[in-house]
Scaffold this motif. Structure first.
Motif, PDB file in Angstrom:
ATOM      1  N   UNK A   1       0.839  -1.194   0.000  1.00 32.42           N
ATOM      2  CA  UNK A   1       0.000   0.000   0.000  1.00 32.42           C
ATOM      3  C   UNK A   1       0.879   1.250   0.000  1.00 32.42           C
ATOM      4  N   UNK A   2       0.383   2.286  -0.611  1.00 35.26           N
ATOM      5  CA  UNK A   2       1.158   3.520  -0.708  1.00 35.26           C
ATOM      6  C   UNK A   2       1.078   4.302   0.599  1.00 35.26           C
ATOM      7  N   UNK A   3       1.986   5.245   0.748  1.00 34.97           N
ATOM      8  CA  UNK A   3       1.959   6.118   1.927  1.00 34.97           C
ATOM      9  C   UNK A   3       0.651   6.909   1.973  1.00 34.97           C
ATOM     10  N   UNK A   4       0.143   7.318   0.832  1.00 31.83           N
ATOM     11  CA  UNK A   4      -1.117   8.075   0.790  1.00 31.83           C
ATOM     12  C   UNK A   4      -2.293   7.211   1.246  1.00 31.83           C
ATOM     13  N   UNK A   5      -2.337   5.948   0.840  1.00 26.99           N
ATOM     14  CA  UNK A   5      -3.395   5.045   1.291  1.00 26.99           C
ATOM     15  C   UNK A   5      -3.330   4.860   2.804  1.00 26.99           C
ATOM     16  N   UNK A   6      -2.122   4.677   3.321  1.00 28.19           N
ATOM     17  CA  UNK A   6      -1.949   4.511   4.768  1.00 28.19           C
ATOM     18  C   UNK A   6      -2.324   5.793   5.507  1.00 28.19           C
ATOM     19  N   UNK A   7      -1.971   6.927   4.949  1.00 27.79           N
ATOM     20  CA  UNK A   7      -2.299   8.218   5.553  1.00 27.79           C
ATOM     21  C   UNK A   7      -3.815   8.374   5.691  1.00 27.79           C
ATOM     22  N   UNK A   8      -4.544   8.090   4.625  1.00 24.41           N
ATOM     23  CA  UNK A   8      -6.009   8.185   4.659  1.00 24.41           C
ATOM     24  C   UNK A   8      -6.598   7.193   5.664  1.00 24.41           C
ATOM     25  N   UNK A   9      -6.032   6.002   5.710  1.00 26.06           N
ATOM     26  CA  UNK A   9      -6.513   4.962   6.608  1.00 26.06           C
ATOM     27  C   UNK A   9      -6.361   5.378   8.073  1.00 26.06           C
ATOM     28  N   UNK A  10      -5.164   5.863   8.440  1.00 27.34           N
ATOM     29  CA  UNK A  10      -4.952   6.240   9.847  1.00 27.34           C
ATOM     30  C   UNK A  10      -5.746   7.493  10.221  1.00 27.34           C
ATOM     31  N   UNK A  11      -5.960   8.393   9.271  1.00 31.71           N
ATOM     32  CA  UNK A  11      -6.799   9.561   9.547  1.00 31.71           C
ATOM     33  C   UNK A  11      -8.230   9.123   9.835  1.00 31.71           C
ATOM     34  N   UNK A  12      -8.736   8.162   9.055  1.00 26.94           N
ATOM     35  CA  UNK A  12     -10.108   7.684   9.249  1.00 26.94           C
ATOM     36  C   UNK A  12     -10.249   6.945  10.579  1.00 26.94           C
TER      37      UNK A  12
END
Length: 61
Positions: free
Chosen positions: A12-23
């Protein structure tokens, strides 16, 4: 302080992980009434060869 340990297949990309942890953080704060600074999330990337379901490695599927 809620702490989440989450294992994911690698890739997974850093952007996908970023969105995931924000959610996760947003939902946790809404549900538990806590501040974002109190939510810890640890993501661990796991190779498919190191994960099995129903007796089969994901790398074999």
């Amino acid at each position: 302080m809620p702490t989440f340990n989450i294992q994911l297949f690698e890739g997974r990309t850093a952007e996908e992980k970023r969105k995931f942890v924000e959610a996760i953080t947003r939902t946790t704060c809404e549900t538990l009434g806590c501040e974002p600074g109190s939510v810890d999330i640890i993501l661990t990337d796991v190779k498919r060869e190191n994960w099995a379901t129903a007796g089969k490695l994901w790398s074999d599927q």
